[in-house]
Scaffold this active site. Sequence first.
Site, PDB file in Angstrom:
ATOM      1  N   ASP A  24       0.854  -1.196   0.000  1.00 13.90           N
ATOM      2  CA  ASP A  24       0.000   0.000   0.000  1.00 13.90           C
ATOM      3  C   ASP A  24       0.887   1.242   0.000  1.00 13.90           C
ATOM      4  OD1 ASP A  24      -1.900   1.965   0.436  1.00 13.90           O
ATOM      5  OD2 ASP A  24      -2.097   1.516   2.575  1.00 13.90           O
ATOM      6  N   ASN A  26      -0.381   4.538  -0.191  1.00 15.85           N
ATOM      7  CA  ASN A  26      -1.025   5.792   0.250  1.00 15.85           C
ATOM      8  C   ASN A  26      -1.705   5.700   1.614  1.00 15.85           C
ATOM      9  OD1 ASN A  26      -3.238   4.231  -0.365  1.00 15.85           O
ATOM     10  ND2 ASN A  26      -3.981   5.524  -2.050  1.00 15.85           N
ATOM     11  N   ASP A  28      -4.184   3.815   2.753  1.00 16.01           N
ATOM     12  CA  ASP A  28      -5.623   3.527   2.882  1.00 16.01           C
ATOM     13  C   ASP A  28      -5.890   2.073   3.259  1.00 16.01           C
ATOM     14  OD1 ASP A  28      -5.092   2.182   0.533  1.00 16.01           O
ATOM     15  OD2 ASP A  28      -6.604   3.205  -0.678  1.00 16.01           O
ATOM     16  N   ASP A  32      -1.777  -1.286  -3.891  1.00 17.32           N
ATOM     17  CA  ASP A  32      -2.073  -0.539  -5.112  1.00 17.32           C
ATOM     18  C   ASP A  32      -0.912  -0.631  -6.099  1.00 17.32           C
ATOM     19  OD1 ASP A  32      -0.170   1.379  -4.046  1.00 17.32           O
ATOM     20  OD2 ASP A  32      -1.811   2.218  -2.857  1.00 17.32           O
ATOM     21  N   ASP A 197      -9.007 -17.085 -16.011  1.00 20.29           N
ATOM     22  CA  ASP A 197      -9.775 -17.549 -14.866  1.00 20.29           C
ATOM     23  C   ASP A 197     -10.879 -18.513 -15.297  1.00 20.29           C
ATOM     24  OD1 ASP A 197     -10.406 -17.117 -11.939  1.00 20.29           O
ATOM     25  OD2 ASP A 197     -12.322 -16.511 -12.819  1.00 20.29           O
ATOM     26  N   GLU A 252      -7.018 -21.691 -16.173  1.00 21.87           N
ATOM     27  CA  GLU A 252      -7.465 -22.353 -14.958  1.00 21.87           C
ATOM     28  C   GLU A 252      -8.547 -23.363 -15.346  1.00 21.87           C
ATOM     29  OE1 GLU A 252      -8.853 -21.174 -10.438  1.00 21.87           O
ATOM     30  OE2 GLU A 252      -9.692 -20.029 -12.116  1.00 21.87           O
ATOM     31  N   ASP A 326      -6.094 -18.569  -4.185  1.00 22.78           N
ATOM     32  CA  ASP A 326      -7.278 -19.360  -3.839  1.00 22.78           C
ATOM     33  C   ASP A 326      -6.959 -20.553  -2.948  1.00 22.78           C
ATOM     34  OD1 ASP A 326      -9.191 -17.863  -5.177  1.00 22.78           O
ATOM     35  OD2 ASP A 326      -8.968 -18.978  -7.054  1.00 22.78           O
TER      36      ASP A 326
END
Length: 563
Positions: A24, A26, A28, A32, A197, A252, A326
């Site tokens: 991260d 920033n 929050d 990102d 996916d 997948e 997953d």
Amino acid sequence: MKMAERMWWKEAVVYQIYPRSFMDSNGDGIGDLKGILAKLDYLKWLGVDVVWFSPIYESPNNDMGYDISDYRSIMAQFGTMADFDRLLSGLHQREMRLVMDLVVNHTSDEHEWFRQARAAKDNPYRDYYIWRQKPNNWSSFFGGSAWELDEKTNEYYLHLFSAKQPDLNWDNPRVRAEIHDLMRWWLDKGVDGFRMDVIGCISKTPGLPDAPEGGKLAWGGAFFLNGPRVHEYLREMNAEVLSHYDVMTVGETLSVTPKEALEYTGFNRAELNMVFQFELMDIDSGPGGKWDVRDWQVSEFKRICSRWQRELYGRGWNSLYLNNHDQPRMVSRFGQDGKYRVESAKMLATLLHTLQGTPFIYQGEEIGMTNVCFERIEDYRDIETINWYKEQMAQGERPVKEIMRSICAKSRDNARTPMQWSEAAHGGFTTGIPWLRVNPNYRTLNVEQERADADSVLNYYRRLIRFRRENPVVVYGDYTLLEPEDETVYAFTRRLGEVCLLTVLNFTAGEQTFASPSGLLPDNLRLVLCNYAGGETSVGPTLHLRPYEARVYLTAAGSADGV
């Protein structure tokens, strides 16, 4: 044995990033793109060739980005398209490639196509999705019916996953053309391939018949896994799009056998480069499915791995992975995440990087990150985990502690806790409050400490990646399993021309012995990798292995390429 046709994606090592949990920038609490950009030098130092991003597209986040509302926009929480362009450029400048997640079995219900589709039965977009007046008996992977009633039009739409993830109708050529167009859009921006996916779900059996009651077919898998037109659609995709670019593709595919995988990946098939298979991921699943956790045997583990090694060799290509976004953390699942965490993490890494195929490293794997085992369901964020917990509680048949044990073992959030960069607050992932709690062991298990330790899991990964790059036998050699019924040691050879590699792995927390097969190994094998200090440098009649010890031996010819 001559070397197979050389391709960059065969020789690559892939690093998967789950952007929400990587870094991260920033404060929050959400990872990102600028956070990833700040860590590119780390990835280059590690030695990986390809980076795969889990979805970063615009999404309502019902399934953490796998419900896409705009395929050509970046999720605001992650940044902007300008941030993406800088990130892609930064990767290419460091001679790394980028693979994007392509999620096209379904969209978000907030995608404009679906907004139009549910507006009226005669809307041009109606046939972009799959509708019925009455639902069949298929179940969703996330629990409950695979059908949701749209009250405005009084028809049901199909969703194999969340009700907010309506399935696209691939039988509609306009849908396929739309998907081809968005793929070209990203490839023309410079991305280097796609992880696709649940691509094996895109073709459903015509008529959508009811599934037989009971057993695995109760959720309808036979009617939407590896369906009747899936290969037609993928060959069309290859002809229209993929064949015009130098790309890497991995699909997948749930419930495929090696024979079925060759239909996707065969060198003469013009479909995909490789697939993710789930046979090994199901090894600890009992009759009740994923959450019904059972014990597994080393001989079973070897049998599955060996089957895929043998049956694809020379005909298709393997992907190699032991965890991802997953799946549970591999050291907690297949190793031992307590006393022998370091040794077993290195042992499993040795397996992954000396088998035949392209290795995939999931973020944090390289430092031996573990399952988290939150005590309260309120600390989990994964929709599949929460839905299953609610179902179990409603049934009232299992104690809460038993339910939470299954969640501890199998929840997808095990892999999604934030990356542990340092012993700073929240593992150095964020200066704010993380979207998902960091594993409390970050204070002693983090990149900063492991980078400074020459004997760490992290530095062992660097050695493995370099070793694979320098020795073509690891990439292209054939495979022979030794002692298939041994329940403690996994040993195999790889051969390419005159070069022989021997990998010996102790899968237990006890000391073991391994008798080297007389006459099957060359005399000039020498130890080149070991996850312990010291050890026998040559292969004698009997090897004495310490708990979770891994050894790799190579002929003195070393990196000869076999051609």
